[in-house]
Design an enzyme around this catalytic site. Structure first.
Site, PDB file in Angstrom:
ATOM      1  N   SER A   8      70.878  47.248  61.237  1.00 18.42           N
ATOM      2  CA  SER A   8      70.645  46.019  60.496  1.00 18.42           C
ATOM      3  C   SER A   8      69.652  45.162  61.256  1.00 18.42           C
ATOM      4  CB  SER A   8      71.959  45.255  60.312  1.00 18.42           C
ATOM      5  OG  SER A   8      71.776  44.148  59.476  1.00 18.42           O
ATOM      6  N   CYS A   9      68.600  44.723  60.562  1.00 20.16           N
ATOM      7  CA  CYS A   9      67.602  43.852  61.187  1.00 20.16           C
ATOM      8  C   CYS A   9      67.700  42.450  60.597  1.00 20.16           C
ATOM      9  CB  CYS A   9      66.194  44.417  61.010  1.00 20.16           C
ATOM     10  SG  CYS A   9      65.604  44.452  59.306  1.00 20.16           S
ATOM     11  N   THR A  10      66.909  41.537  61.117  1.00 19.85           N
ATOM     12  CA  THR A  10      67.019  40.141  60.690  1.00 19.85           C
ATOM     13  C   THR A  10      66.708  39.943  59.210  1.00 19.85           C
ATOM     14  OG1 THR A  10      64.788  39.733  61.517  1.00 19.85           O
ATOM     15  CG2 THR A  10      66.603  39.131  62.951  1.00 19.85           C
ATOM     16  N   THR A  16      65.674  48.027  59.293  1.00 18.49           N
ATOM     17  CA  THR A  16      67.006  48.606  59.091  1.00 18.49           C
ATOM     18  C   THR A  16      66.886  50.078  58.721  1.00 18.49           C
ATOM     19  OG1 THR A  16      67.923  46.475  58.403  1.00 18.49           O
ATOM     20  CG2 THR A  16      69.099  48.456  57.666  1.00 18.49           C
TER      21      THR A  16
END
Length: 103
Positions: A8-10, A16
């Site tokens: 999961s990325c920002t 992601t």
């Protein structure tokens, strides 16, 4: 080796999925089973099953934000890294995990 994880990325979009693909590709190259759940702007995709978790040797959390459902991994070795590590050096990451688990 049987690895599961969450990416999961920002923003929950590109990185992601890039991290997921890199980990899966590298796992195949090493002859490992790798299943990665994504948590992002589209919600949870490729969800891990209870069987996936039970059979896992290790859990990778390649995340830049908080993710849900980590309580599922109680009793399993968990490795937390920024999503960029999974994208830029997935083979190094997986080999480090292997070394630690084989000690």
């Amino acid at each position: 080796m049987n690895i599961i994880g969450i990416t999961s990325c920002t923003c929950g979009i590109a990185h992601t999925y890039m991290a997921r693909e890199k980990l899966i590709e590298t796992g195949k190259k090493l002859g490992w089973s790798v299943k990665i759940e994504t948590q992002g702007s589209g919600g949870i995709e490729y969800p891990l099953t209870a069987e996936d978790i039970q059979n896992a040797d290790c859990v990778i959390l390649a995340t830049d934000v908080a993710v849900s459902g980590t309580e599922r991994f109680k009793g399993k070795p968990v490795v937390k890294v920024p999503v960029s590590v999974a994208i830029k050096s997935p083979e190094h990451l997986l080999k480090q995990i292997e070394q630690k688990l084989n000690k």
